[in-house]
Design a protein around this motif. Structure first.
Motif, PDB file in Angstrom:
ATOM      1  N   ILE A   1      -9.606  -0.652   1.271  1.00 10.71           N
ATOM      2  CA  ILE A   1      -9.263  -1.187  -0.051  1.00 10.71           C
ATOM      3  C   ILE A   1      -8.449  -0.177  -0.841  1.00 10.71           C
ATOM      4  CG2 ILE A   1     -10.233  -1.893  -2.282  1.00 10.71           C
ATOM      5  CD1 ILE A   1     -12.556  -3.149  -0.711  1.00 10.71           C
ATOM      6  N   ALA A   2      -8.842   1.108  -0.779  1.00  4.51           N
ATOM      7  CA  ALA A   2      -8.151   2.155  -1.534  1.00  4.51           C
ATOM      8  C   ALA A   2      -6.731   2.380  -1.029  1.00  4.51           C
ATOM      9  CB  ALA A   2      -8.951   3.453  -1.460  1.00  4.51           C
ATOM     10  N   LEU A   3      -6.521   2.323   0.282  1.00  2.98           N
ATOM     11  CA  LEU A   3      -5.219   2.667   0.859  1.00  2.98           C
ATOM     12  C   LEU A   3      -4.286   1.474   1.035  1.00  2.98           C
ATOM     13  CD1 LEU A   3      -6.246   5.234   3.629  1.00  2.98           C
ATOM     14  CD2 LEU A   3      -5.364   5.704   1.340  1.00  2.98           C
ATOM     15  N   VAL A   4      -4.831   0.271   1.130  1.00  3.93           N
ATOM     16  CA  VAL A   4      -4.000  -0.895   1.426  1.00  3.93           C
ATOM     17  C   VAL A   4      -4.013  -1.912   0.288  1.00  3.93           C
ATOM     18  CG1 VAL A   4      -3.614  -2.805   3.029  1.00  3.93           C
ATOM     19  CG2 VAL A   4      -4.373  -0.590   3.900  1.00  3.93           C
ATOM     20  N   VAL A   5      -5.192  -2.357  -0.133  1.00  2.00           N
ATOM     21  CA  VAL A   5      -5.279  -3.425  -1.124  1.00  2.00           C
ATOM     22  C   VAL A   5      -4.838  -2.944  -2.500  1.00  2.00           C
ATOM     23  CG1 VAL A   5      -6.813  -5.047  -2.281  1.00  2.00           C
ATOM     24  CG2 VAL A   5      -7.122  -4.567   0.158  1.00  2.00           C
ATOM     25  N   PHE A   6      -5.336  -1.779  -2.934  1.00  2.00           N
ATOM     26  CA  PHE A   6      -5.003  -1.285  -4.276  1.00  2.00           C
ATOM     27  C   PHE A   6      -3.501  -1.084  -4.471  1.00  2.00           C
ATOM     28  CE2 PHE A   6      -4.274   2.260  -7.229  1.00  2.00           C
ATOM     29  CZ  PHE A   6      -4.778   1.691  -8.392  1.00  2.00           C
ATOM     30  N   PRO A   7      -2.757  -0.450  -3.516  1.00  2.00           N
ATOM     31  CA  PRO A   7      -1.306  -0.320  -3.698  1.00  2.00           C
ATOM     32  C   PRO A   7      -0.597  -1.672  -3.807  1.00  2.00           C
ATOM     33  CG  PRO A   7      -2.052   1.200  -2.018  1.00  2.00           C
ATOM     34  CD  PRO A   7      -3.217   0.317  -2.342  1.00  2.00           C
ATOM     35  N   GLU A   8      -1.058  -2.684  -3.064  1.00  2.00           N
ATOM     36  CA  GLU A   8      -0.443  -4.012  -3.157  1.00  2.00           C
ATOM     37  C   GLU A   8      -0.618  -4.593  -4.556  1.00  2.00           C
ATOM     38  OE1 GLU A   8      -1.806  -6.695  -0.207  1.00  2.00           O
ATOM     39  OE2 GLU A   8      -0.903  -5.616   1.477  1.00  2.00           O
ATOM     40  N   VAL A   9      -1.823  -4.484  -5.086  1.00  2.00           N
ATOM     41  CA  VAL A   9      -2.092  -4.996  -6.430  1.00  2.00           C
ATOM     42  C   VAL A   9      -1.291  -4.212  -7.461  1.00  2.00           C
ATOM     43  CG1 VAL A   9      -3.867  -5.344  -8.185  1.00  2.00           C
ATOM     44  CG2 VAL A   9      -4.395  -5.800  -5.780  1.00  2.00           C
ATOM     45  N   ALA A  10      -1.237  -2.881  -7.308  1.00  2.00           N
ATOM     46  CA  ALA A  10      -0.489  -2.031  -8.241  1.00  2.00           C
ATOM     47  C   ALA A  10       0.997  -2.390  -8.234  1.00  2.00           C
ATOM     48  CB  ALA A  10      -0.677  -0.559  -7.880  1.00  2.00           C
ATOM     49  N   CYS A  11       1.566  -2.609  -7.040  1.00  2.32           N
ATOM     50  CA  CYS A  11       2.975  -2.998  -6.934  1.00  2.32           C
ATOM     51  C   CYS A  11       3.221  -4.343  -7.602  1.00  2.32           C
ATOM     52  CB  CYS A  11       3.404  -3.048  -5.474  1.00  2.32           C
ATOM     53  SG  CYS A  11       3.675  -1.434  -4.715  1.00  2.32           S
TER      54      CYS A  11
END
Length: 315
Positions: free
Chosen positions: A188-198
């Motif tokens: 979640i920290a490395l994949v999901v969070f960056p997607e949401v942030a972008c």
């Protein structure tokens, strides 16, 4: 011969159509940018970003659509463990790079259309020099970050397992066992969070561009030719990017809603997953046609080639 349910046949035909249309559209537009590069020896920064978006979209369509189509047509048992993991890895890299480069595109265009006396003036000069580095960094980061899947996918099998494991989950063409909270949190920290942030950055940049265009329109209302700015290359590019980002956010939000529904209603898992997979492939399939519809300079060479290819008849 394996019996194919009518619903699965329809899903397979839809996915196959998406793959065919999407790959052809992305490759045509990619060829257009490669042709421009070889004839003019230079691409605009926006064109360079779009070229990598098209590559990422093509990878995503093929890695996402092909296995799903095979499963819909009853060929799920032909997927080995390696093929399962490979497709899943390429899908994640393609998806991540696509989201990252679309975010980069919207931010870059926001900087480009900002006035020279604004707080963006320093970035306005430096941004074009950083585009190439930013794109390749995006590819590198997603390829490295998604190597978490060799750990995550140690629990994944290409064939449907019949073992009675309480934490076993199925993702259409693969079966994997939940590895636990720690690895899930890292994911979640490395994949999901960056997607949401972008996605959030895209919305902020797009909203800022809309506000900027509205402010400019108000300033030129006293001029008779109020459509001067609307005909400028910057405005056309901005509207095209806003259209692209708006479409992406719409499909991404819809896909996220389906994923949440899948988690909340596991009893209708298979049908919701099938619909979610179709929706997730919609944007990369449609994006090249959205870009072509907003830029007549892309379609003009195509019409010229078609006209030259058609036979001429003398009266």
């Amino acid at each position: 011969m394996t019996h194919i349910e009518p619903v699965n046949l329809v899903i397979g035909m839809i996915l196959f159509s998406q793959i065919t249309v999407g790959v052809m559209g992305n490759f045509f537009l990619l060829y257009h940018y490669i042709f421009i590069y070889h004839t003019k020896s230079k691409l605009r920064c926006i064109d360079l970003i779009l070229k990598h978006i098209l590559i990422a979209n093509s990878l995503f369509i093929l890695s996402k659509g092909l296995p799903q189509t095979m499963v819909a047509f009853g060929l799920k048992n032909s997927l080995s463990d390696f093929v399962c993991k490979f497709f899943f890895y390429v899908e994640r890299v393609g998806r991540g790079v696509s989201i990252g480069t679309i975010c980069l595109l919207s931010i870059f265009q926001r900087i480009t259309i900002s006035p020279m006396n604004s707080c963006w003036k320093d970035l306005k000069i430096k941004a074009p020099k950083c585009i190439g580095f930013s794109i390749y960094l995006c590819w590198f980061v997603h390829m490295v970050v998604n190597f978490i899947f060799p750990l995550y996918l140690l629990y994944m099998s290409g064939r449907w397992s019949s073992r009675n494991i309480t934490k076993e989950r199925k993702i259409i063409f693969c079966t994997y066992t939940d590895p636990g909270t720690i690895l899930g949190s890292i994911y979640i920290a490395l994949v999901v969070f960056p997607e949401v942030a972008c996605s959030v950055l895209m919305i902020c940049a797009s909203s800022s561009m809309v506000f900027n265009l509205y402010q400019h329109k108000k300033k030129v209302q006293h001029i008779h030719r109020t459509n001067v700015f609307s005909r400028s290359p910057e405005s056309r590019a901005t509207k095209s990017i806003l259209f692209l980002v708006g479409t992406f956010v719409s499909f991404y939000s819809l896909s996220s809603l389906f994923n949440i529904s899948i988690a909340l209603f596991p009893e209708v898992y298979r049908r919701l997953v099938s619909i979610s997979e179709i929706i997730s492939v919609c944007f990369p399939t449609m994006s090249p046609f959205l870009l072509m519809s907003q830029d007549s300079s892309i379609l003009r060479p195509c019409f010229v080639m078609l006209r030259n290819a058609l036979p001429t008849y003398k009266k």
